[in-house]
Design a protein around this motif. Structure first.
Motif, mmCIF file in Angstrom:
data_model
loop_
_atom_site.group_PDB
_atom_site.id
_atom_site.type_symbol
_atom_site.label_atom_id
_atom_site.label_comp_id
_atom_site.label_asym_id
_atom_site.label_seq_id
_atom_site.Cartn_x
_atom_site.Cartn_y
_atom_site.Cartn_z
ATOM 1 N N TYR A 402 0.829 -1.211 0.000
ATOM 2 C CA TYR A 402 0.000 0.000 0.000
ATOM 3 C C TYR A 402 0.862 1.259 0.000
ATOM 4 N N ILE A 403 1.871 1.295 0.868
ATOM 5 C CA ILE A 403 2.705 2.492 0.965
ATOM 6 C C ILE A 403 3.542 2.685 -0.295
ATOM 7 N N LEU A 404 4.150 1.613 -0.815
ATOM 8 C CA LEU A 404 4.950 1.747 -2.039
ATOM 9 C C LEU A 404 4.098 2.244 -3.205
ATOM 10 N N ARG A 405 2.868 1.775 -3.261
ATOM 11 C CA ARG A 405 2.005 2.163 -4.384
ATOM 12 C C ARG A 405 1.581 3.626 -4.307
ATOM 13 N N ASN A 406 1.397 4.145 -3.104
ATOM 14 C CA ASN A 406 0.824 5.483 -2.954
ATOM 15 C C ASN A 406 1.822 6.558 -2.544
ATOM 16 N N ALA A 407 3.033 6.176 -2.180
ATOM 17 C CA ALA A 407 4.037 7.162 -1.744
ATOM 18 C C ALA A 407 4.717 7.758 -2.967
ATOM 19 N N GLU A 408 4.343 8.954 -3.334
ATOM 20 C CA GLU A 408 4.804 9.556 -4.580
ATOM 21 C C GLU A 408 6.139 10.281 -4.457
ATOM 22 N N VAL A 409 6.549 10.592 -3.239
ATOM 23 C CA VAL A 409 7.834 11.293 -3.066
ATOM 24 C C VAL A 409 8.807 10.470 -2.223
ATOM 25 N N LEU A 410 8.539 9.188 -2.057
ATOM 26 C CA LEU A 410 9.377 8.328 -1.230
ATOM 27 C C LEU A 410 10.755 8.149 -1.865
ATOM 28 N N ASN A 411 11.798 8.359 -1.057
ATOM 29 C CA ASN A 411 13.170 8.203 -1.534
ATOM 30 C C ASN A 411 13.756 6.836 -1.195
ATOM 31 N N LYS A 412 13.379 6.286 -0.026
ATOM 32 C CA LYS A 412 14.016 5.050 0.395
ATOM 33 C C LYS A 412 13.123 4.272 1.350
ATOM 34 N N MET A 413 13.060 2.949 1.130
ATOM 35 C CA MET A 413 12.419 2.045 2.078
ATOM 36 C C MET A 413 13.421 0.959 2.455
ATOM 37 N N GLU A 414 13.696 0.831 3.772
ATOM 38 C CA GLU A 414 14.604 -0.190 4.282
ATOM 39 C C GLU A 414 13.795 -1.233 5.046
ATOM 40 N N ILE A 415 14.078 -2.505 4.779
ATOM 41 C CA ILE A 415 13.367 -3.593 5.441
ATOM 42 C C ILE A 415 14.382 -4.557 6.037
ATOM 43 N N TYR A 416 14.224 -4.861 7.326
ATOM 44 C CA TYR A 416 15.084 -5.822 8.018
ATOM 45 C C TYR A 416 14.242 -7.033 8.396
ATOM 46 N N PHE A 417 14.684 -8.214 8.014
ATOM 47 C CA PHE A 417 13.948 -9.433 8.315
ATOM 48 C C PHE A 417 14.178 -9.864 9.754
#
Length: 456
Positions: A402-417
Motif C-alpha cells: 500500500y505504501i509503495l504504491r501510494n508514496a509519490e515522493v518516497l526516496n528510500k524504504m529499508e526492510i530488516y527481516f
C-alpha cells in the motif's frame, strides 16, 4: 652490563617525565592547572602532589571534589570516611563547583550529614549524592541553598521534607530510588524551585500514593520512569508543564495512569508503556489514546507499547480527531492501529520507523488500509521508511504494498527481516516485494537479511 643499561634507560624515562612536568608547570599558571585537575577523580588529583614541589598543594585549590570507588584505594591504613574527612579538611576552595559522593562502604549518618553540610557552606553549585540505600534525613541547608544549580540524589532511601524549600537557582533535579513520605512531598519540593528546567525521576518508591503531580511553569525537559512493585497500582501521574519541550515516560500500564495538559510547547516525546497484565481492557486502551492525543504538537515522537487494540470500534467511537500537524518523524513499536492513526492524522510526516518489540512479531498486525482517500503524508511528504523486524505475514506485505504504491515522493524504504529466517523464505519475500508497484520512481528499496545490515 644489561642491568646497568636498563637502569640507565629507566633514569632517562624518569628524567624525561620530570622535564615534561616542569615544562607544563612553567608554561601554565596555577588556575589553568587546577582547571585541568578538576576533570580528574579526587584520588588522581591528590596523587599529583608527588610530582613536584609546586604540585604539592595544588589539588587543594581544585573546585571539584569527586569521591567514588577509586577513593578506597588511596590508602590501606585509612578508612573511606577518614580519607574524605582529611581531604575536605585540607581543601581550601570556598566556592565549590561540584561535589560528587558515591558511597560504596559503610559510613555513619553523622559523617554523611557533616560532609553535605560542609560543602553547602562552601556554596557548591553541582551536588551529586549516591548514598547506597542509606536511611538519612537531609539537613535543611540542602533545600535552602541560593547557589545550588544541579542536584542529583540517588539511593537516598527515605526522603523527608518537613521545612522550607527555597532553591532559587536550581535548574536541574535528578531523583533516583527515592522513597517519598506522602502525596504532598514532591509538589512541595517543586514549588520551591522557581527556575527549574530539567527534572529526571526514576524509581520513586511509594505504595500509598494516590496521585503524583508534576506542575511547573519553567520545566523544559522531563524524564519519568516508574517500576512495577515500587509504584502503587492506580496512582495517577499528572503533568502540567506548559514550557515542556522534551518528554520521556516509562510507565507501567494501569487504568488512567497518566494525564497531561498544556503541552503546546512540546517538540520531542519518547513514551514507553510496559504491559504487566494480559487481560484486554478497553478502558486501558482509551486511557492510552487520550494521553497520546495530548502530544499533538510534537515534531518527533517515539511510542512503544505491547498492548493490543483489537476492539477498534470501541476506542474510535465518539472520539474527536486530533491532528499531529507538526509531526515529521515517528518511531513506532506498537500495535499497527497506531500506525494507521498517525498516517491519517499526521499530514507532514516525513520519516517513519516501524520496529518489532519483544514478542510483538507473534501478535496480529491489525493493518487496515485508511478508510477514505490516501493520507496526505503518504502521497506528498513521506520520504524515508524503515521496517525493522519484518515477519513475512500477509498484513505486513499488504502494508508495504500500500505504501509503495501510494508514496509519490518516497526516496528510500529499508526492510530488516526477523531472524532466524531461511534463505528460501527471504528470497521469496524479496522477489515478491520487488514486484510491488512504486508510486515514486526515485524510491530505493533496500532489504537486509539480518540486523547487522547485510544486504540480500
Amino acid at each position: 652490563m644489561e642491568r646497568t643499561i636498563q637502569s640507565s634507560i629507566k633514569r632517562q624515562k624518569v628524567s624525561d617525565n620530570t622535564s615534561s612536568i616542569d615544562r607544563l608547570s612553567a608554561a601554565s599558571p596555577d588556575d589553568v592547572l587546577c582547571h585541568i585537575l578538576s576533570f580528574l577523580p579526587t584520588k588522581s588529583s591528590v596523587s599529583t602532589s608527588i610530582l613536584a614541589r609546586r604540585w604539592r598543594f595544588l589539588w587543594t585549590h581544585v573546585p571539584n571534589l569527586n569521591f567514588g570507588i577509586e577513593t578506597l584505594f588511596i590508602s590501606r591504613r585509612k578508612s573511606f570516611s577518614e580519607i574524605i574527612t582529611r581531604v575536605m579538611f585540607l581543601h581550601k576552595v570556598q566556592s565549590l563547583n561540584t561535589f560528587r559522593l558515591s558511597r560504596f562502604v559503610c559510613c555513619s549518618e553523622h559523617e554523611i550529614e557533616t560532609w553535605i553540610t560542609t560543602v553547602m557552606s562552601r556554596h557548591v553549585k553541582n551536588l551529586v549524592i549516591n548514598l547506597g540505600n542509606n536511611h538519612i534525613k537531609f539537613h535543611e541547608c540542602l533545600f535552602t541553598s541560593k547557589i545550588l544549580v544541579d542536584l542529583r540524589l540517588d539511593c537516598c532511601l527515605f526522603f523527608h521534607l518537613n521545612g522550607t524549600v527555597c532553591l532559587p537557582s536550581l535548574k536541574k533535579l535528578h531523583l533516583c530510588s527515592i522513597q517519598l513520605d506522602g502525596d504532598e512531598t514532591f509538589p512541595h519540593l517543586i514549588s520551591g524551585c522557581p527556575v527549574l528546567e530539567e527534572l529526571i525521576i526514576e524509581k520513586i518508591i511509594n505504595q500509598k500514593m494516590v496521585s503524583f503531580s508534576i506542575s511547573s511553569p519553567t520545566i523544559k525537559r522531563l524524564k519519568v520512569a516508574f517500576q512495577l512493585g515500587i509504584w502503587r497500582s492506580g496512582c495517577r501521574l499528572q503533568i502540567d508543564c506548559p514550557a515542556l519541550r522534551y518528554l520521556q515516560l516509562q510507565l507501567c500500564l494501569f487504568d488512567d495512569l497518566v494525564s497531561a495538559q498544556k503541552l503546546t510547547s512540546l517538540i520531542e516525546a519518547d513514551i514507553r508503556y510496559k504491559v504487566h497484565r494480559e487481560v484486554e481492557d478497553d478502558y486501558d486502551n482509551l486511557s492510552v489514546l487520550n494521553f497520546i492525543d495530548t502530544l499533538c504538537s510534537v515534531n518527533c515522537l517515539k511510542f512503544s507499547s505491547a498492548k493490543s487494540f483489537t476492539n477498534r470500534p470501541f476506542v474510535d467511537q465518539g472520539r474527536p480527531i486530533r491532528r499531529f500537524n507538526n509531526l515529521t518523524k515517528l518511531e513506532l513499536v506498537a500495535d499497527w492501529f497506531f500506525l494507521v492513526k498517525f498516517l491519517e492524522n499526521a499530514e507532514n510526516l516525513e520519516v517513519l520507523i516501524i520496529r518489532e518489540g519483544h514478542g510483538m512479531h507473534k501478535k496480529p498486525k491489525n493493518w487496515i488500509e485508511p478508510f477514505q482517500q490516501v493520507p496526505k503524508c503518504i502521497s506528498s511528504h513521506l520520504r524515508t521508511i524503515t521496517i525493522d523486524g519484518f515477519g513475512f505475514t500477509e498484513p505486513e506485505f499488504d502494508m508495504v504494498k500500500y505504501i509503495l504504491r501510494n508514496a509519490e515522493v518516497l526516496n528510500k524504504m529499508e526492510i530488516y527481516f526477523i531472524p532466524p529466517s531461511g534463505p528460501k523464505v527471504k528470497n521469496e519475500a524479496l522477489k515478491r516485494i520487488s514486484l510491488f508497484h512504486r508510486g515514486s520512481e526515485a524510491c530505493q528499496l533496500v532489504i537486509y537479511r539480518d540486523p547487522l545490515r547485510n544486504k540480500l
